[in-house]
Structures are given as structure tokens and as C-alpha cells.
Design an enzyme around this catalytic site. Structure first.
Site, PDB file in Angstrom:
ATOM      1  N   ASN A 151      31.604 -12.665  72.482  1.00  0.00           N
ATOM      2  CA  ASN A 151      30.839 -13.687  71.752  1.00  0.00           C
ATOM      3  C   ASN A 151      31.565 -14.323  70.565  1.00  0.00           C
ATOM      4  O   ASN A 151      31.386 -15.500  70.292  1.00  0.00           O
ATOM      5  CB  ASN A 151      29.461 -13.145  71.357  1.00  0.00           C
ATOM      6  CG  ASN A 151      29.525 -11.948  70.456  1.00  0.00           C
ATOM      7  OD1 ASN A 151      30.559 -11.283  70.356  1.00  0.00           O
ATOM      8  ND2 ASN A 151      28.426 -11.656  69.791  1.00  0.00           N
ATOM      9  N   GLY A 227      31.033  -4.151  70.718  1.00  0.00           N
ATOM     10  CA  GLY A 227      30.439  -4.437  72.016  1.00  0.00           C
ATOM     11  C   GLY A 227      29.092  -3.761  72.133  1.00  0.00           C
ATOM     12  O   GLY A 227      28.445  -3.464  71.120  1.00  0.00           O
ATOM     13  N   SER A 228      28.682  -3.493  73.355  1.00  0.00           N
ATOM     14  CA  SER A 228      27.336  -2.966  73.565  1.00  0.00           C
ATOM     15  C   SER A 228      27.270  -1.461  73.297  1.00  0.00           C
ATOM     16  O   SER A 228      28.292  -0.761  73.346  1.00  0.00           O
ATOM     17  CB  SER A 228      26.906  -3.249  74.999  1.00  0.00           C
ATOM     18  OG  SER A 228      27.785  -2.591  75.882  1.00  0.00           O
ATOM     19  N   GLU A 247      31.111  -1.030  66.377  1.00  0.00           N
ATOM     20  CA  GLU A 247      30.235  -2.143  65.949  1.00  0.00           C
ATOM     21  C   GLU A 247      29.421  -2.533  67.174  1.00  0.00           C
ATOM     22  O   GLU A 247      29.945  -3.182  68.086  1.00  0.00           O
ATOM     23  CB  GLU A 247      31.081  -3.331  65.478  1.00  0.00           C
ATOM     24  CG  GLU A 247      31.915  -3.062  64.247  1.00  0.00           C
ATOM     25  CD  GLU A 247      31.088  -2.983  62.978  1.00  0.00           C
ATOM     26  OE1 GLU A 247      29.990  -3.570  62.946  1.00  0.00           O
ATOM     27  OE2 GLU A 247      31.529  -2.318  62.033  1.00  0.00           O
ATOM     28  N   LEU A 248      28.161  -2.107  67.212  1.00  0.00           N
ATOM     29  CA  LEU A 248      27.399  -2.213  68.458  1.00  0.00           C
ATOM     30  C   LEU A 248      26.237  -3.214  68.343  1.00  0.00           C
ATOM     31  O   LEU A 248      26.194  -4.012  67.430  1.00  0.00           O
ATOM     32  CB  LEU A 248      26.929  -0.813  68.863  1.00  0.00           C
ATOM     33  CG  LEU A 248      28.063   0.247  68.891  1.00  0.00           C
ATOM     34  CD1 LEU A 248      27.525   1.624  69.214  1.00  0.00           C
ATOM     35  CD2 LEU A 248      29.169  -0.126  69.851  1.00  0.00           C
ATOM     36  N   CYS A 283      25.349 -10.643  67.589  1.00  0.00           N
ATOM     37  CA  CYS A 283      24.848  -9.261  67.470  1.00  0.00           C
ATOM     38  C   CYS A 283      23.708  -9.188  66.456  1.00  0.00           C
ATOM     39  O   CYS A 283      22.868  -8.300  66.538  1.00  0.00           O
ATOM     40  CB  CYS A 283      25.974  -8.323  67.098  1.00  0.00           C
ATOM     41  SG  CYS A 283      26.965  -8.932  65.745  1.00  0.00           S
ATOM     42  N   GLU A 378      18.051  -5.301  73.595  1.00  0.00           N
ATOM     43  CA  GLU A 378      18.772  -6.400  72.931  1.00  0.00           C
ATOM     44  C   GLU A 378      18.826  -7.541  73.930  1.00  0.00           C
ATOM     45  O   GLU A 378      19.525  -7.458  74.947  1.00  0.00           O
ATOM     46  CB  GLU A 378      20.195  -5.948  72.576  1.00  0.00           C
ATOM     47  CG  GLU A 378      20.995  -7.049  71.915  1.00  0.00           C
ATOM     48  CD  GLU A 378      22.447  -6.677  71.676  1.00  0.00           C
ATOM     49  OE1 GLU A 378      23.034  -5.943  72.492  1.00  0.00           O
ATOM     50  OE2 GLU A 378      23.008  -7.150  70.668  1.00  0.00           O
TER      51      GLU A 378
HETATM   52  P1  NAP Z   1      30.589  -5.045  76.332  1.00  0.00           P
HETATM   53  O1  NAP Z   1      30.198  -5.358  77.717  1.00  0.00           O
HETATM   54  O2  NAP Z   1      30.239  -3.728  75.765  1.00  0.00           O
HETATM   55  O3  NAP Z   1      32.184  -5.264  76.300  1.00  0.00           O
HETATM   56  C1  NAP Z   1      32.918  -5.177  75.103  1.00  0.00           C
HETATM   57  C2  NAP Z   1      34.372  -4.884  75.430  1.00  0.00           C
HETATM   58  O4  NAP Z   1      34.474  -3.567  75.992  1.00  0.00           O
HETATM   59  C3  NAP Z   1      34.969  -5.835  76.461  1.00  0.00           C
HETATM   60  O5  NAP Z   1      36.309  -6.093  76.136  1.00  0.00           O
HETATM   61  C4  NAP Z   1      34.880  -5.007  77.735  1.00  0.00           C
HETATM   62  O6  NAP Z   1      35.778  -5.411  78.716  1.00  0.00           O
HETATM   63  C5  NAP Z   1      35.221  -3.629  77.196  1.00  0.00           C
HETATM   64  N1  NAP Z   1      34.829  -2.518  78.055  1.00  0.00           N
HETATM   65  C6  NAP Z   1      33.854  -2.479  79.002  1.00  0.00           C
HETATM   66  N2  NAP Z   1      33.801  -1.251  79.565  1.00  0.00           N
HETATM   67  C7  NAP Z   1      34.758  -0.498  78.966  1.00  0.00           C
HETATM   68  C8  NAP Z   1      35.188   0.858  79.113  1.00  0.00           C
HETATM   69  N3  NAP Z   1      34.623   1.696  79.985  1.00  0.00           N
HETATM   70  N4  NAP Z   1      36.197   1.305  78.339  1.00  0.00           N
HETATM   71  C9  NAP Z   1      36.776   0.485  77.441  1.00  0.00           C
HETATM   72  N5  NAP Z   1      36.422  -0.811  77.257  1.00  0.00           N
HETATM   73  C10 NAP Z   1      35.413  -1.298  78.003  1.00  0.00           C
HETATM   74  O7  NAP Z   1      30.044  -6.151  75.322  1.00  0.00           O
HETATM   75  P2  NAP Z   1      30.002  -7.726  75.483  1.00  0.00           P
HETATM   76  O8  NAP Z   1      28.993  -8.078  76.526  1.00  0.00           O
HETATM   77  O9  NAP Z   1      31.379  -8.286  75.585  1.00  0.00           O
HETATM   78  O10 NAP Z   1      29.439  -8.138  74.041  1.00  0.00           O
HETATM   79  C11 NAP Z   1      28.089  -8.125  73.730  1.00  0.00           C
HETATM   80  C12 NAP Z   1      27.715  -6.889  72.942  1.00  0.00           C
HETATM   81  O11 NAP Z   1      28.524  -6.783  71.796  1.00  0.00           O
HETATM   82  C13 NAP Z   1      26.277  -6.975  72.413  1.00  0.00           C
HETATM   83  O12 NAP Z   1      25.660  -5.731  72.556  1.00  0.00           O
HETATM   84  C14 NAP Z   1      26.465  -7.308  70.941  1.00  0.00           C
HETATM   85  O13 NAP Z   1      25.420  -6.928  70.100  1.00  0.00           O
HETATM   86  C15 NAP Z   1      27.714  -6.553  70.634  1.00  0.00           C
HETATM   87  N6  NAP Z   1      28.360  -7.083  69.432  1.00  0.00           N
HETATM   88  C16 NAP Z   1      28.297  -6.351  68.281  1.00  0.00           C
HETATM   89  C17 NAP Z   1      28.851  -6.865  67.116  1.00  0.00           C
HETATM   90  C18 NAP Z   1      28.848  -6.087  65.828  1.00  0.00           C
HETATM   91  O14 NAP Z   1      29.615  -6.442  64.948  1.00  0.00           O
HETATM   92  N7  NAP Z   1      28.049  -5.057  65.686  1.00  0.00           N
HETATM   93  C19 NAP Z   1      29.467  -8.123  67.143  1.00  0.00           C
HETATM   94  C20 NAP Z   1      29.494  -8.832  68.331  1.00  0.00           C
HETATM   95  C21 NAP Z   1      28.940  -8.303  69.476  1.00  0.00           C
HETATM   96  P3  NAP Z   1      35.277  -6.396  79.895  1.00  0.00           P
HETATM   97  O15 NAP Z   1      34.827  -7.625  79.241  1.00  0.00           O
HETATM   98  O16 NAP Z   1      36.478  -6.567  80.703  1.00  0.00           O
HETATM   99  O17 NAP Z   1      34.179  -5.667  80.602  1.00  0.00           O
END
Ligand code: NAP
Length: 477
Positions: A151, A227-228, A247-248, A283, A378
Site C-alpha cells: 500500500n 503487513g498483515s 507493523e501490522l 493500515c 480489517e
Molecule cells: P501481506 O500480505 O501480509 O504482505 C506483506 C509482505 O509480506 C509482502 O511483501 C508479502 O509478499 C510478504 N509475505 C507474504 N507471505 C510471507 C511469508 N510467509 N514470509 C515472508 N514474507 C511474506 O500484506 P499486504 O497485503 O501487502 O499489506 C496489507 C497489510 O499490511 C494490512 O494488514 C495493513 O494493515 C498492513 N500494513 C500495516 C502498516 C503499519 O505500519 N502497521 C502499514 C501498511 C500496511 P507477497 O506480496 O509476495 O505475498
């Protein structure tokens, strides 16, 4: 042109590639290599050499290089913003905003490079100890794996890489497979500015394969992940003995108190902007809104009116306020959550329709039952759930009715209510007379409960990305 990873400054190509699509119309923006365990292994090995090279740079060198990188990025703002819009689907206005913030995050990181310090330890404060003097220092920890979401691929990568390099570490970055091109550009800028190429590596591919390989590599001393929650938990269960910053996600709540009649236009606009920015994929998007019973109907009317003024469409068009969500799968899920809430008795006041594969109208839903996913999960889409409450006590209870705790907000003129809310709400950041979506890049930022571990903001991230070394001299006095 064929896509590449960046390992030790070298472009690495692969036969197997992944297409990056513009979320608005699925046109191909570019490709990235579908990397595997071997690529991760190679990148970590190179980053170890990069760490040795980083040791040759002084704090002033690291400051100057980061500042130069910020300038190069600023000079290329529009080109980078266009790429962001193409990869993420955010509007061009939002992309320009993200580039500006990334420039600021690099600049803040540069400034922090000069301030990394320890302090003297009073060894003689222990019984019977004399003649010992010493201090502790903060030292870099080595290779840091930076895993980032789709994002805010640019600014959130800067929040990891900026502090990591400022503190003298080297990095292996794994961006989201949807938004890797902009991160490769960032790495090239950091190298152009003067960092050793071995210290800034980007590998691309699927998270479960190449991301997991970085996480499991024992030579990687820390994983900083955004990420999530689901992915965060997998990473922590797979990575073993290393440091983690997490940071989830969240489903941020905001309360509008009974004294807000006069401010309701401004508050309703802010709340809607907080819910619909980047089509709700922030997020700290406003997801759950609790409104005092006495102004509920008026609030809904104003929120619906404002939402009607938002232009939805192609994000590359400068007049558009809201674009698509990241992909069809995400749009399917969001629609399913809206339908689930409606069948459980919630009322859709505006939106609720899908206008294209990935485009969902900005949606306001009221009287949302507390057991549906629109309330408990979420949503990460352009949907705001609005419920009535009787006052600040109930609002606190409802905001806390969540496994998440990233940020929360309250609009009130009552100082006591504001303090009570700030005191009792379980979240890493409390915004008073502001939406929970408010963030500046130098503030400590991170979550309580399942929203995370640790804090970002360059000075805080540097604490996480360094370790303490204590040095003690026996001076024989
Ligand atoms: P995501 O699906 O969790 O992916 C995040 C990253 O992790 C991507 O680069 C993904 O790669 C990688 N990944 C996936 N599975 C993995 C594994 N088993 N081992 C290591 N890395 C892995 O999250 P997203 O859909 O990109 O982002 C949305 C989420 O991020 C939401 O929940 C949002 O709230 C959260 N977020 C939090 C913040 C904060 O600061 N707290 C800021 C922004 C976003 P792939 O893309 O190749 O699957």
C-alpha cells in the site's frame, strides 16, 4: 523490458517472471523475476559483505549519502509518483504525497545518523566496585531483512531502509510482489547516492518462497516487517532467534462526542477522507466510527453528502479522488464483507456497489453488528462502519472491542473525555480532535495488541536496529 532484482548493484534476471498489473484496468506495468531460495541466499551473502563495507563509512558519510538520496528522489518525484500510481492504483495526488513523505523519511533518517549515542555507566554504583569506568554504545546489528506491503511501497520501505542504513546496517529488501518496481528504483537511488552496492539488495518474488527464505536465514539478524497480522505471525514462527519489528494491521476506531454539532461538517469530511484515502487500504484507515446518539442522523447525512462529491475512477486522472483496490481478489472479499453485514441487519447508506472489477464505491454502512467481519476484521477497502453510542465510556469499550490497537481518535471539546479516551483506549497512538489516520513520519508509530511489536519513526527504528555494547575499563584507581 525484462524485470530484474538488484543484488550487490548487479541486475539479476530470471526466466520465470511475475507480471505487475495496473489495478485499475489490469494492463501490464512491467515484470519482476520470480525469485527463489537461492536468490535470497545469494543476496544475504552479498549483504554480509555490504555490512563490512558499511563499517568503513562514518556517521557523517551515512548522513550525507542519505541526504543525497533524498534529493535525488525529490528531483524525480513525478516519474516515481506515476510508477506508484501504476503499481498500487492510488491516485496521482496520493502518489505525490507518498513521494514527499519518503523524501522526508530519508531526510529524518539522515539526521538521526548523527545522533546515535550511548552513555556512561556508573559501575561504582554496585557494592564493592572501584576503579572501573565505562560506557555503552549502540552498534549496528548486521544484515536486516526488510519485508514490505503493497500500500505504501516507497515510504514504508524508506521507514525500514533509512534507519537501517543510518545506523550502519546492510539490507535485503523483499517488496510486495504487486509493487516491487518502485522499490528497485529506490535501491538504485540509494546506491547512486553513495551506499556500497552490496549494502542495498532487493529480491523479488512471492512472499511464501523468497520472503520465507530471508526470514529463515540465520545470517539475517533482524526482520523488520510491515503487513498483515497473519503474515506477521507466520514470520515470527519461522524466523527463529533474531530481532523482529512488526507493523501490522488494524480496524481503527474514532468517536464523535455530543458537543460536535457545530464542527460536524469538518468532522464528517475528515472521517470520510480517513476511510476512503487509497480506497481504504491504509493500515490506519478509519473503519469503525462511533457517534454520540444525539448527532448520529446529522452526521450520517453530512458524511453521505460529502461522499457523494468524491470522484471515483482512473487514478492517473488528476481530478480523481479514489481509485481501485489492489486486485480482484481483494474486491471480492470486500464485497463479501459488505454483503455479510447487510444480511446481518446493517444498513448501507451509500455505495455498496462494485463499479468495475477492482473499483468499489465509497461505502457507508450503519448499525453494524459486532460479530460480523466488517466490525471484527480489517476491511482494507473503502467501507466505513458507523454505530451509535451513548457517550465516551461506551465509545472506549467499543473501540477496544478489537484484537487490533494501532491508532484511535476522538473528536470532543471535553478535556476530561479526551484524557479518559487517551488513557483507556488500547492503541499505539491516540489522536484528539483528529482522525486515527493522522501520522507524521518522525513520531513513534506502531501498535498494541495484534497491531504489532516495536515502533517506527527513524529515531525509534534506530533503537530497534542497533544493539547495545557495553565497554568497561579497569583503570586501577
Ligand atoms: P501481506 O500480505 O501480509 O504482505 C506483506 C509482505 O509480506 C509482502 O511483501 C508479502 O509478499 C510478504 N509475505 C507474504 N507471505 C510471507 C511469508 N510467509 N514470509 C515472508 N514474507 C511474506 O500484506 P499486504 O497485503 O501487502 O499489506 C496489507 C497489510 O499490511 C494490512 O494488514 C495493513 O494493515 C498492513 N500494513 C500495516 C502498516 C503499519 O505500519 N502497521 C502499514 C501498511 C500496511 P507477497 O506480496 O509476495 O505475498
Amino acid at each position: 523490458m525484462k524485470g530484474y532484482m538488484l543484488i550487490g548493484g548487479e541486475k539479476v534476471f530470471k526466466d520465470r517472471e511475475i507480471e505487475i498489473l495496473f489495478p485499475y484496468d489490469n494492463s501490464v506495468v512491467g515484470t519482476i523475476p520470480d525469485g527463489d531460495e537461492k536468490d535470497a541466499e545469494l543476496a544475504v551473502g552479498v549483504a554480509l559483505k555490504g555490512f563490512e563495507k558499511m563499517k568503513e563509512l562514518t556517521a557523517y558519510d551515512r548522513y550525507s549519502i542519505l541526504l543525497k538520496a533524498a534529493r535525488i528522489l525529490a528531483n524525480r518525484s513525478y516519474e516515481i509518483a506515476e510508477l506508484l500510481t501504476k503499481e498500487v492504483g492510488k491516485t496521482i495526488k496520493e502518489s505525490m504525497g507518498e513521494v514527499g513523505r519518503a523524501v522526508n523519511t530519508l531526510t529524518l533518517s539522515a539526521e538521526e545518523a548523527k545522533r546515535i549515542a550511548g552513555e556512561e555507566v556508573s559501575f561504582d554504583a554496585a557494592p564493592g566496585i572501584k576503579g572501573k569506568v565505562g560506557f555503552y554504545r549502540r552498534v549496528p546489528i548486521g544484515v536486516i531483512g526488510c519485508i514490505t506491503p503493497f500500500n505504501f511501497p516507497l515510504n514504508l520501505t524508506c521507514h525500514k531502509v533509512g534507519p537501517a542504513l543510518a545506523a550502519g546496517n546492510s539490507v535485503v529488501i523483499k517488496p510486495s510482489e504487486n509493487t516491487s518496481l518502485v522499490v528497485i528504483k529506490l535501491a538504485e537511488i540509494l546506491i547512486e547516492a553513495g551506499f556500497p552496492p552490496e549494502a542495498v539488495n532487493v529480491v523479488t518474488g512471492y512472499g511464501e518462497k523468497i520472503g520465507d527464505a530471508i526470514v529463515r536465514d540465520e545470517r539475517v539478524r533482524m526482520i523488520t516487517f510491515t503487513g498483515s497480522v497473519e503474515t506477521g505471525k507466520i514470520i515470527m514462527s519461522r524466523g527463529g532467534l533474531k530481532k523482529y519489528a512488526m507493523e501490522l494491521g488494524s480496524n481503527a476506531g474514532v468517536y464523535i462526542d455530543e458537543d460536535q454539532h457545530e464542527n460536524l461538517d469538518v468532522v464528517a469530511e475528515k472521517v470520510c477522507r480517513g476511510g476512503f484515502a487509497l480506497a481504504g487500504q491504509v493500515c490506519i484507515s478509519v473503519q469503525r466510527v462511533f457517534v454520540h446518539d444525539s448527532l448520529f442522523d446529522k452526521f450520517i447525512e453530512k458524511a453521505v453528502n460529502f461522499t457523494g462529491t468524491l470522484k471515483v475512477g482512473n487514478p492517473i486522472d488528476e481530478s480523481v479522488d479514489m481509485g481501485p483496490v489492489i486486485d480482484v481478489r481483494a474486491a471480492d472479499r470486500i464485497m463479501e464483507w459488505i454483503e455479510e453485514a447487510a444480511s446481518a441487519g446493517a444498513r448501507i447508506m451509500c455505495g455498496g456497489r462494485r463499479v468495475a472489477d477492482t473499483v468499489i464505491e465509497p461505502t457507508i454502512v450503519v448499525d453494524v453488528p459486532e460479530n460480523v467481519r466488517l466490525f471484527t476484521g480489517e476491511v482494507f477497502g473503502p467501507v466505513i462502519a458507523v454505530n451509535r453510542v451513548s457517550g465516551v465510556e461506551e465509545a472506549i469499550e467499543k473501540v477496544n472491542l478489537s484484537k487490533y490497537g494501532l491508532q484511535a481518535g476522538i473528536f470532543t471539546g471535553d478535556l476530561k473525555a479526551a484524557f479518559k479516551f487517551a488513557d483507556k483506549v488500547e492503541a499505539g497512538g491516540i489522536m484528539i480532535n483528529e482522525i486515527p489516520t493522522f501520522r507524521v513520519d518522525q513520531m513513534p508509530y506502531g501498535g498494541m495488541k495484534e497491531s504489532g511489536i516495536g515502533r517506527e519513526g527513524p529515531s525509534f527504528a534506530i533503537e530497534e536496529m542497533t544493539e547495545i555494547k557495553t565497554i568497561c575499563f579497569d583503570v586501577g584507581l
